[in-house]
Design a protein around this motif. Structure first.
Motif, PDB file in Angstrom:
ATOM      1  N   ILE A   1      53.580  49.895  34.828  1.00  0.00           N
ATOM      2  CA  ILE A   1      52.156  49.990  35.258  1.00  0.00           C
ATOM      3  C   ILE A   1      51.103  50.317  33.823  1.00  0.00           C
ATOM      4  O   ILE A   1      51.315  51.566  33.478  1.00  0.00           O
ATOM      5  CB  ILE A   1      51.976  50.768  36.433  1.00  0.00           C
ATOM      6  CG1 ILE A   1      52.833  50.691  37.546  1.00  0.00           C
ATOM      7  CG2 ILE A   1      50.300  50.753  36.756  1.00  0.00           C
ATOM      8  CD1 ILE A   1      52.737  51.453  38.887  1.00  0.00           C
ATOM      9  N   ASP A   2      50.750  49.334  33.576  1.00  0.00           N
ATOM     10  CA  ASP A   2      49.715  49.308  32.358  1.00  0.00           C
ATOM     11  C   ASP A   2      48.144  49.563  32.741  1.00  0.00           C
ATOM     12  O   ASP A   2      47.267  49.014  32.080  1.00  0.00           O
ATOM     13  CB  ASP A   2      50.044  48.178  31.414  1.00  0.00           C
ATOM     14  CG  ASP A   2      51.570  48.153  31.285  1.00  0.00           C
ATOM     15  OD1 ASP A   2      51.977  48.991  30.713  1.00  0.00           O
ATOM     16  OD2 ASP A   2      51.726  46.938  31.438  1.00  0.00           O
ATOM     17  N   GLY A   3      47.768  49.974  33.946  1.00  0.00           N
ATOM     18  CA  GLY A   3      46.382  50.204  34.108  1.00  0.00           C
ATOM     19  C   GLY A   3      46.282  49.556  35.564  1.00  0.00           C
ATOM     20  O   GLY A   3      47.175  49.546  36.447  1.00  0.00           O
ATOM     21  N   GLY A   4      45.025  49.494  36.017  1.00  0.00           N
ATOM     22  CA  GLY A   4      44.670  49.093  37.330  1.00  0.00           C
ATOM     23  C   GLY A   4      43.641  48.172  37.392  1.00  0.00           C
ATOM     24  O   GLY A   4      42.725  47.784  36.636  1.00  0.00           O
ATOM     25  N   LEU A   5      43.559  47.467  38.518  1.00  0.00           N
ATOM     26  CA  LEU A   5      42.439  46.731  39.089  1.00  0.00           C
ATOM     27  C   LEU A   5      41.939  47.261  40.334  1.00  0.00           C
ATOM     28  O   LEU A   5      42.571  47.585  41.259  1.00  0.00           O
ATOM     29  CB  LEU A   5      42.917  44.970  39.394  1.00  0.00           C
ATOM     30  CG  LEU A   5      42.027  44.048  39.707  1.00  0.00           C
ATOM     31  CD1 LEU A   5      40.836  43.807  38.811  1.00  0.00           C
ATOM     32  CD2 LEU A   5      42.545  42.587  39.950  1.00  0.00           C
ATOM     33  N   VAL A   6      40.739  47.653  40.157  1.00  0.00           N
ATOM     34  CA  VAL A   6      40.048  48.693  41.144  1.00  0.00           C
ATOM     35  C   VAL A   6      38.932  48.003  41.780  1.00  0.00           C
ATOM     36  O   VAL A   6      37.804  47.537  40.915  1.00  0.00           O
ATOM     37  CB  VAL A   6      39.775  49.878  40.267  1.00  0.00           C
ATOM     38  CG1 VAL A   6      39.159  50.662  41.158  1.00  0.00           C
ATOM     39  CG2 VAL A   6      40.969  50.500  39.452  1.00  0.00           C
ATOM     40  N   GLY A   7      38.801  48.064  43.106  1.00  0.00           N
ATOM     41  CA  GLY A   7      37.837  47.452  43.847  1.00  0.00           C
ATOM     42  C   GLY A   7      36.713  48.478  44.151  1.00  0.00           C
ATOM     43  O   GLY A   7      35.899  48.942  43.456  1.00  0.00           O
ATOM     44  N   GLY A   8      36.971  49.197  45.390  1.00  0.00           N
ATOM     45  CA  GLY A   8      36.016  49.916  46.000  1.00  0.00           C
ATOM     46  C   GLY A   8      35.227  51.067  44.752  1.00  0.00           C
ATOM     47  O   GLY A   8      34.205  51.397  44.770  1.00  0.00           O
ATOM     48  N   ALA A   9      36.769  51.865  44.360  1.00  0.00           N
ATOM     49  CA  ALA A   9      36.212  52.833  43.477  1.00  0.00           C
ATOM     50  C   ALA A   9      35.598  52.470  42.101  1.00  0.00           C
ATOM     51  O   ALA A   9      34.944  53.441  41.252  1.00  0.00           O
ATOM     52  CB  ALA A   9      37.448  53.762  43.277  1.00  0.00           C
ATOM     53  N   SER A  10      35.457  51.264  41.794  1.00  0.00           N
ATOM     54  CA  SER A  10      34.789  50.839  40.490  1.00  0.00           C
ATOM     55  C   SER A  10      33.305  50.820  40.764  1.00  0.00           C
ATOM     56  O   SER A  10      32.646  50.709  39.724  1.00  0.00           O
ATOM     57  CB  SER A  10      35.419  49.560  40.028  1.00  0.00           C
ATOM     58  OG  SER A  10      34.866  48.568  40.982  1.00  0.00           O
ATOM     59  N   LEU A  11      32.826  50.886  41.874  1.00  0.00           N
ATOM     60  CA  LEU A  11      31.504  50.734  42.364  1.00  0.00           C
ATOM     61  C   LEU A  11      30.547  52.342  42.399  1.00  0.00           C
ATOM     62  O   LEU A  11      29.506  52.337  42.501  1.00  0.00           O
ATOM     63  CB  LEU A  11      30.988  50.163  43.762  1.00  0.00           C
ATOM     64  CG  LEU A  11      31.610  48.763  43.641  1.00  0.00           C
ATOM     65  CD1 LEU A  11      31.725  48.118  45.053  1.00  0.00           C
ATOM     66  CD2 LEU A  11      30.619  48.041  42.870  1.00  0.00           C
TER      67      LEU A  11
END
Ligand code: PEP
Length: 248
Positions: free
Chosen positions: A227-237
């Motif tokens: 796992i080389d990181g993330g794609l973040v929805g809710g927490a990116s706001l």
């Protein structure tokens, strides 16, 4: 060593004015030289976002694009419209696009090829529903999604794409895959990349996990080997995104 990449998928949130305010709030919080940080804003905020992040470590991504160069495709956005304004990344094949807008693996493949042709880095999403997981077909399904998405992508280009494993049952639900569940599928994705290309590409390609990533679970998820990181929805706001980027 692969550099971590953490991208915020803003989805259909924030007006341009609100986007600017959020960027200014997050800019000091997401500083981290060890991580590529990407904000994927709605189309109408992209120009402003590129301008507002010029003096920062943040790159800007779109959440979609069309696979034709130009023409009678009302409502669509062409790749050169994105590159001309300084957009670097584009999310392709998000499960919400697949579910609500009928995107198939074949459409995703066309978009991937066109994005690469224009020098955009695609963040290619894959993932299973809860029903598919319970049927035990997760890995088979994801292998197909990845193989079709990467069809005809040259080896040198394949090294630069970003793949995002996003179990649909974990997106926006507050239910996160355990780090073991996420690692198992991300390792399977790296394996399929190795089969399609070779070890060099498999070792270079970055694989994100996405699905209710937040400040509390990022450290454990991002510690996993594949796992080389993330794609973040809710927490990116929210300000929390700073903690996700500085997960260590
Ligand atoms: C996403 O939209 O890609 C996503 C993972 O959303 P969330 O983090 O809100 O689950």
């Amino acid at each position: 060593m692969r550099k971590m990449i953490i991208a915020g998928n803003w989805k259909m949130n924030k007006t341009p004015r609100e986007a600017l305010a959020l960027i200014e709030e997050l800019k000091p919080l997401v500083k981290n030289d060890d991580v590529d940080v990407v904000f994927c804003t709605p189309y109408v905020s992209l120009v402003l976002a590129v301008e507002a992040t010029k003096d920062s470590n943040i790159e800007i991504g779109a959440q979609n694009m069309y696979y034709e160069e130009k023409g009678a495709y009302t409502g669509e956005i062409a790749p050169n419209m994105l590159t001309e304004i300084g957009v670097k990344y584009v999310v392709l094949g998000h499960s919400e696009r697949r579910e609500y807008f009928g995107e198939t693996n074949e459409i995703v493949n066309k978009k991937v090829l066109k994005a690469i042709e224009h020098g955009l880095i695609p963040i290619i999403c894959c993932g299973e529903t809860l029903e598919q997981r319970e049927q035990g077909i997760t890995v088979d399904l994801i292998r197909t999604q990845i193989k079709v998405a990467l069809k005809d992508v040259a080896k040198e280009d394949a090294k630069n794409v970003v793949l995002a494993y996003e179990p649909i049952w974990a997106i926006g639900t507050g239910k996160t895959a355990t780090s073991q569940q996420a690692e198992e599928v991300c390792a399977a994705i790296r394996q399929v990349v190795k089969e399609v290309y070779d070890e060099e590409v498999a070792n270079a390609v970055r694989i994100q996990y996405g699905g209710s990533v937040n400040a509390g679970n990022a450290k454990e998820l991002f510690a996993m080997e594949d796992i080389d990181g993330g794609l973040v929805g809710g927490a990116s706001l929210k300000a929390d995104f700073g903690k996700v980027v500085n997960y260590k």
